[in-house]
Design an enzyme around this catalytic site. Structure first.
Site, PDB file in Angstrom:
ATOM      1  CB  CYS A   1      -0.970  -0.016   1.174  1.00 18.30           C
ATOM      2  SG  CYS A   1      -0.177  -0.067   2.810  1.00 18.30           S
TER       3      CYS A   1
ATOM      4  CG  HIS B   1      -4.561   0.468   3.717  1.00 17.50           C
ATOM      5  ND1 HIS B   1      -3.906  -0.474   2.985  1.00 17.50           N
ATOM      6  CD2 HIS B   1      -5.499   1.015   2.876  1.00 17.50           C
ATOM      7  CE1 HIS B   1      -4.412  -0.548   1.766  1.00 17.50           C
ATOM      8  NE2 HIS B   1      -5.381   0.372   1.665  1.00 17.50           N
TER       9      HIS B   1
ATOM     10  CG  ASN C   1      -6.708   0.686  -1.627  1.00 20.01           C
ATOM     11  OD1 ASN C   1      -6.831  -0.083  -0.685  1.00 20.01           O
ATOM     12  ND2 ASN C   1      -7.682   0.818  -2.517  1.00 20.01           N
TER      13      ASN C   1
END
Length: 238
Positions: free
Chosen positions: A153, A199, A211
């Site tokens: 990510c 994240h 993402n």
């Protein structure tokens, strides 16, 4: 009178063998004959080398007696077998390495060939979002990765912003502290970073974020609520 005694003794002596002969069975000597030979063997001291077996000797003439190997022969065979096994193991390892190399090259070639994106045409937030969305469904999630062969990510966010001249750390928690803070999702604009310690992604509008989601889904556009658990920070860099 002396003459009469002698005569009696002679009579007794003569009768004794007859009495003994009457009590014992008679013995008859057997006769044996041997073949007549006209020649005599002259090489009686010479060793016989004949291997012919004549007659029925209970099958021993056809016995297959196994040859006993010496210890040196056994050691040589064991060494040869060990070398054969080692050679086979080396060949198997080389084949496996070649297969892995071929698979890796194939995957890299496929990945490179599949990823065709247009470079950014400006340094705006809209151009950044358009550029980032081109990787959706094309680049896999790879933990620790930071390029188009595979990224996680924060590696995805770092890569995209690097194309716009902005250097970011490879850490979602650290990215949550860069730029200017945005108070809420309602105030967020496309191109903002949404990140927390777990994240990071790029906001594209309408409550959605692009993402590198996870290993099974790769790079995707998902609702913000799906991508994050707990609180998060919204940061504006463009």
């Amino acid at each position: 009178m002396f003459v009469a005694a002698v005569a009696v003794c002679a009579t007794f002596v003569a009768a004794a063998p007859a009495a003994v002969a009457a009590d014992q069975p008679s013995v008859v000597a057997s006769e044996r004959s041997f073949p007549k030979t006209s020649t005599a063997r002259k090489d009686v001291l010479k060793e016989s080398v004949s291997t012919d077996v004549k007659g029925n000797w209970g099958g021993i003439e056809s016995l297959n007696v196994p040859k006993t190997k010496s210890q040196a022969e056994k050691d040589a065979e064991a060494k040869a077998e060990q070398e054969r096994q080692e050679a086979a193991a080396r060949a198997q390892q080389q084949a496996a390495a070649a297969s892995r190399s071929a698979t890796r090259s194939s995957l890299e070639s496929s990945s490179s060939a599949a990823i065709t994106v247009n470079p950014p045409d400006s340094k705006t937030a809209a151009a950044l979002v358009s550029y980032a969305e081109q990787f959706v469904g094309k680049v896999p999630y790879v933990w620790g990765g930071s390029d188009t062969s595979g990224w996680d990510c924060s590696g995805f966010v770092m890569y995209v912003f690097a194309q716009f001249g902005i250097s970011l750390p490879h850490s979602s928690g650290a990215q949550a502290g860069y730029g200017t803070a945005v108070p809420s999702l309602a105030s967020a604009q496309p191109g903002d970073i949404i990140a927390n310690s777990a994240h990071a992604g790029i906001y594209v509008g309408n409550g959605m974020v692009v993402n590198a989601l996870n290993p099974s889904q790769g790079t995707q556009i998902t609702p913000v609520a799906w991508a994050y658990t707990g609180s998060y920070s919204i940061r504006r860099l463009l």
